[in-house]
Motif scaffolding. Sequence first.
Motif, mmCIF file in Angstrom:
data_model
loop_
_atom_site.group_PDB
_atom_site.id
_atom_site.type_symbol
_atom_site.label_atom_id
_atom_site.label_comp_id
_atom_site.label_asym_id
_atom_site.label_seq_id
_atom_site.Cartn_x
_atom_site.Cartn_y
_atom_site.Cartn_z
ATOM 1 N N ARG A 1 0.839 -1.250 -0.115
ATOM 2 C CA ARG A 1 -0.126 -0.254 0.320
ATOM 3 C C ARG A 1 0.957 1.188 -0.400
ATOM 4 N N ASP B 1 -0.507 -4.515 3.030
ATOM 5 C CA ASP B 1 -2.179 -4.981 3.493
ATOM 6 C C ASP B 1 -2.643 -6.681 2.714
ATOM 7 N N ARG C 1 -6.394 -1.390 13.474
ATOM 8 C CA ARG C 1 -6.880 -0.005 13.555
ATOM 9 C C ARG C 1 -6.825 0.860 15.410
ATOM 10 N N HIS D 1 -10.005 7.119 10.287
ATOM 11 C CA HIS D 1 -10.559 6.635 9.493
ATOM 12 C C HIS D 1 -11.033 5.571 9.175
ATOM 13 N N GLU D 2 -11.971 5.082 8.271
ATOM 14 C CA GLU D 2 -12.524 3.722 8.510
ATOM 15 C C GLU D 2 -12.181 2.826 7.908
ATOM 16 N N SER D 3 -10.950 3.175 6.700
ATOM 17 C CA SER D 3 -10.382 2.236 5.931
ATOM 18 C C SER D 3 -9.132 2.357 6.567
ATOM 19 N N ASP D 4 -8.621 2.284 7.610
ATOM 20 C CA ASP D 4 -7.043 1.668 8.556
ATOM 21 C C ASP D 4 -7.178 0.310 8.783
#
Length: 96
Positions: A41, A57, A86, A92-95
């Motif tokens: 990533r 990831d 996380r 940040h939900e994308s964490d």
Amino acid sequence: MLYQVEMVVKPPKEMDASTFDEIKSREKSYSQDLQRQGKWRHIWRIAGQYANISIFDVESHEELHNLLLALPLYPYMDITVTPLCRHPSSIHESDC
């Protein structure tokens, strides 16, 4: 699963430049392919060192292990892997 991976490259001093350039070319192609796949990533250079900090990831420890073993520069690297999760304070939900 997210992992922070620190890679410090230590090529042998006796390796000729053309051989090392060829290995670096294969490394770049492989790493960019993994980036396009979303498995690698992020990659950042560590200033003043032949090293990087990367975020991977992947699905499992084993997948990460196999990806790292396939790096053309792997035989010349010291690698440190840190699993990440996380943080509950992250906005940040994308964490994950």
